[in-house]
Design a protein around this motif. Sequence first.
Motif, PDB file in Angstrom:
ATOM      1  N   ILE A   1      -1.913  -8.736 -16.447  1.00  0.00           N
ATOM      2  CA  ILE A   1      -3.030  -7.386 -16.246  1.00  0.00           C
ATOM      3  C   ILE A   1      -3.279  -6.948 -14.917  1.00  0.00           C
ATOM      4  N   ILE A   2      -3.190  -5.352 -15.195  1.00  0.00           N
ATOM      5  CA  ILE A   2      -3.031  -4.639 -14.278  1.00  0.00           C
ATOM      6  C   ILE A   2      -4.841  -3.862 -13.778  1.00  0.00           C
ATOM      7  N   SER A   3      -5.632  -4.642 -12.827  1.00  0.00           N
ATOM      8  CA  SER A   3      -6.644  -4.967 -12.253  1.00  0.00           C
ATOM      9  C   SER A   3      -6.922  -3.397 -12.335  1.00  0.00           C
ATOM     10  N   GLU A   4      -8.660  -3.413 -11.712  1.00  0.00           N
ATOM     11  CA  GLU A   4      -9.257  -2.136 -11.617  1.00  0.00           C
ATOM     12  C   GLU A   4      -8.829  -2.163 -10.216  1.00  0.00           C
ATOM     13  N   GLN A   5      -9.299  -3.324  -9.398  1.00  0.00           N
ATOM     14  CA  GLN A   5      -8.162  -2.585  -7.472  1.00  0.00           C
ATOM     15  C   GLN A   5      -6.871  -2.142  -8.506  1.00  0.00           C
ATOM     16  N   VAL A   6      -6.182  -1.694  -8.627  1.00  0.00           N
ATOM     17  CA  VAL A   6      -4.755  -1.723  -8.776  1.00  0.00           C
ATOM     18  C   VAL A   6      -5.142   0.063  -9.181  1.00  0.00           C
ATOM     19  N   TRP A   7      -5.985  -0.527 -10.022  1.00  0.00           N
ATOM     20  CA  TRP A   7      -6.070   1.193 -10.661  1.00  0.00           C
ATOM     21  C   TRP A   7      -6.522   1.627  -9.766  1.00  0.00           C
ATOM     22  N   TYR A   8      -7.242   1.622  -9.287  1.00  0.00           N
ATOM     23  CA  TYR A   8      -7.884   2.387  -7.887  1.00  0.00           C
ATOM     24  C   TYR A   8      -6.793   2.992  -6.729  1.00  0.00           C
TER      25      TYR A   8
ATOM     26  N   PHE B   1     -14.992   5.677 -13.541  1.00  0.00           N
ATOM     27  CA  PHE B   1     -14.259   4.784 -13.188  1.00  0.00           C
ATOM     28  C   PHE B   1     -15.474   3.774 -11.769  1.00  0.00           C
ATOM     29  N   LYS B   2     -15.886   4.886 -10.853  1.00  0.00           N
ATOM     30  CA  LYS B   2     -17.097   4.626 -10.002  1.00  0.00           C
ATOM     31  C   LYS B   2     -18.377   3.814 -10.539  1.00  0.00           C
ATOM     32  N   GLU B   3     -18.746   4.129 -11.545  1.00  0.00           N
ATOM     33  CA  GLU B   3     -19.391   3.476 -12.825  1.00  0.00           C
ATOM     34  C   GLU B   3     -19.176   1.524 -12.801  1.00  0.00           C
ATOM     35  N   SER B   4     -18.188   1.977 -12.924  1.00  0.00           N
ATOM     36  CA  SER B   4     -18.080   0.885 -14.097  1.00  0.00           C
ATOM     37  C   SER B   4     -16.313   0.610 -14.065  1.00  0.00           C
ATOM     38  N   PRO B   5     -15.904  -0.583 -12.895  1.00  0.00           N
ATOM     39  CA  PRO B   5     -14.513  -0.615 -12.522  1.00  0.00           C
ATOM     40  C   PRO B   5     -13.829  -0.903 -13.655  1.00  0.00           C
ATOM     41  N   LYS B   6     -14.337  -2.087 -14.118  1.00  0.00           N
ATOM     42  CA  LYS B   6     -13.844  -3.527 -14.660  1.00  0.00           C
ATOM     43  C   LYS B   6     -13.611  -3.297 -15.874  1.00  0.00           C
ATOM     44  N   ASP B   7     -13.879  -2.068 -16.629  1.00  0.00           N
ATOM     45  CA  ASP B   7     -13.775  -1.590 -17.634  1.00  0.00           C
ATOM     46  C   ASP B   7     -12.306  -1.014 -18.002  1.00  0.00           C
ATOM     47  N   PHE B   8     -12.265  -0.472 -16.822  1.00  0.00           N
ATOM     48  CA  PHE B   8     -10.613   0.425 -16.349  1.00  0.00           C
ATOM     49  C   PHE B   8      -9.385  -0.363 -16.190  1.00  0.00           C
ATOM     50  N   ALA B   9      -9.169  -1.387 -16.474  1.00  0.00           N
ATOM     51  CA  ALA B   9      -8.695  -2.423 -16.102  1.00  0.00           C
ATOM     52  C   ALA B   9      -7.780  -2.247 -17.606  1.00  0.00           C
ATOM     53  N   SER B  10      -6.729  -2.853 -17.903  1.00  0.00           N
ATOM     54  CA  SER B  10      -5.562  -2.682 -18.488  1.00  0.00           C
ATOM     55  C   SER B  10      -4.739  -3.836 -18.495  1.00  0.00           C
ATOM     56  N   VAL B  11      -3.903  -4.215 -19.692  1.00  0.00           N
ATOM     57  CA  VAL B  11      -3.464  -5.060 -20.788  1.00  0.00           C
ATOM     58  C   VAL B  11      -1.942  -5.081 -21.399  1.00  0.00           C
ATOM     59  N   PHE B  12      -0.664  -5.214 -20.652  1.00  0.00           N
ATOM     60  CA  PHE B  12       0.605  -5.125 -21.503  1.00  0.00           C
ATOM     61  C   PHE B  12       0.385  -6.457 -22.355  1.00  0.00           C
TER      62      PHE B  12
ATOM     63  N   LYS C   1      -1.830  14.888 -12.929  1.00  0.00           N
ATOM     64  CA  LYS C   1      -2.093  14.155 -12.940  1.00  0.00           C
ATOM     65  C   LYS C   1      -1.249  12.941 -13.288  1.00  0.00           C
ATOM     66  N   ASP C   2      -0.001  13.665 -13.377  1.00  0.00           N
ATOM     67  CA  ASP C   2       1.359  12.671 -13.997  1.00  0.00           C
ATOM     68  C   ASP C   2       1.965  11.699 -12.354  1.00  0.00           C
ATOM     69  N   SER C   3       1.624  12.839 -11.206  1.00  0.00           N
ATOM     70  CA  SER C   3       2.051  12.640 -10.240  1.00  0.00           C
ATOM     71  C   SER C   3       1.567  11.313  -9.636  1.00  0.00           C
ATOM     72  N   PHE C   4       0.262  10.829 -10.125  1.00  0.00           N
ATOM     73  CA  PHE C   4      -0.907   9.160  -9.818  1.00  0.00           C
ATOM     74  C   PHE C   4      -0.012   8.603 -10.949  1.00  0.00           C
ATOM     75  N   ARG C   5      -0.380   9.118 -12.130  1.00  0.00           N
ATOM     76  CA  ARG C   5       0.356   7.835 -13.764  1.00  0.00           C
ATOM     77  C   ARG C   5       1.318   7.951 -13.511  1.00  0.00           C
ATOM     78  N   LYS C   6       2.434   8.201 -12.344  1.00  0.00           N
ATOM     79  CA  LYS C   6       3.246   7.558 -12.578  1.00  0.00           C
ATOM     80  C   LYS C   6       3.821   6.733 -11.574  1.00  0.00           C
ATOM     81  N   ARG C   7       2.637   6.942 -10.500  1.00  0.00           N
ATOM     82  CA  ARG C   7       2.710   5.332  -9.563  1.00  0.00           C
ATOM     83  C   ARG C   7       2.298   4.532 -10.756  1.00  0.00           C
ATOM     84  N   LEU C   8       2.456   4.584 -12.051  1.00  0.00           N
ATOM     85  CA  LEU C   8       1.681   3.106 -12.195  1.00  0.00           C
ATOM     86  C   LEU C   8       3.137   2.806 -13.024  1.00  0.00           C
ATOM     87  N   THR C   9       3.580   3.275 -13.223  1.00  0.00           N
ATOM     88  CA  THR C   9       5.285   3.108 -14.007  1.00  0.00           C
ATOM     89  C   THR C   9       6.000   1.600 -13.544  1.00  0.00           C
TER      90      THR C   9
END
Length: 230
Positions: free
Chosen positions: A167-174, A212-223, A17-25
Amino acid sequence: MKDDNKLKSELQKEIDKDSFRKRLTRFTWQAYNKIPTIKEPKILDIGCGSGIPTIDLAVLSKGKITAVDIDGKALNLLKDKIKALYLTDHITLVRRSMTKLRFKKDYFDIIWAEGSIAVIGFEQGLKDWYRFLKPGGYLVVHDSLLNYNESVRLISTFNYTLVHHFIISEQVWYEEYFKPLGKCISDLQVKYSKNYRIMKLLEEESVEIEQFKESPKDFASVFYVMQKVS
Ligand SMILES: C[S@@+](CC[C@H](N)C(=O)[O-])C[C@H]1O[C@@H](n2cnc3c(N)ncnc32)[C@H](O)[C@@H]1O
């Protein structure tokens, strides 16, 4: 026969999972760059996990990072990375709960918490961590977007200034996390289709993708980049 824990940890290595997490650094970099330059800052990384942001903070700041987490396994992974990257002079690991932090008052230039403040709640985090920050020091929190309005209210209530947020949108998380993770898990489901135990573990690993698929909006995040009012 391998026990379940061993099987699980081998599978987790394969999923990586770290390899995917790294894509958000890049967002860790974006937030760090909102802080004025501080020479060799002292940084406290709370809930560092296996240290994806921790490593970047060490590289970006060239300072001294104290990285805290309750999970010994994650800290062991981070320990190996620190050695491999020759960062032992820059990162100190502390295995402790964030509910039991003990540091000098006004000690850190920066406190960093990605994905971890929810453990104690935004309000408690702002309150508890205030005393460890130097006056004028920075608190950076990466949290769910769901409580945005309440969080912004709490920031000024607890004597911080909100310097910047994004904000990091749910699209970016997807695109960056859930899609590649889902692809990796589907590939493994094909690879291990005849292995009942691994298929069961893969089902568990898919839970967050289903959420995530059920409720993508819940996964948007903010710094939030906040500054302690001196
Ligand atoms: C979502 S992960 C975030 C990890 C890392 N900051 C990142 O952004 O990749 C949340 C981390 O908080 C840690 N955590 C959970 N409860 C904790 C506690 N009571 N004290 C310290 N860390 C805790 C978990 O072990 C986990 O590593």
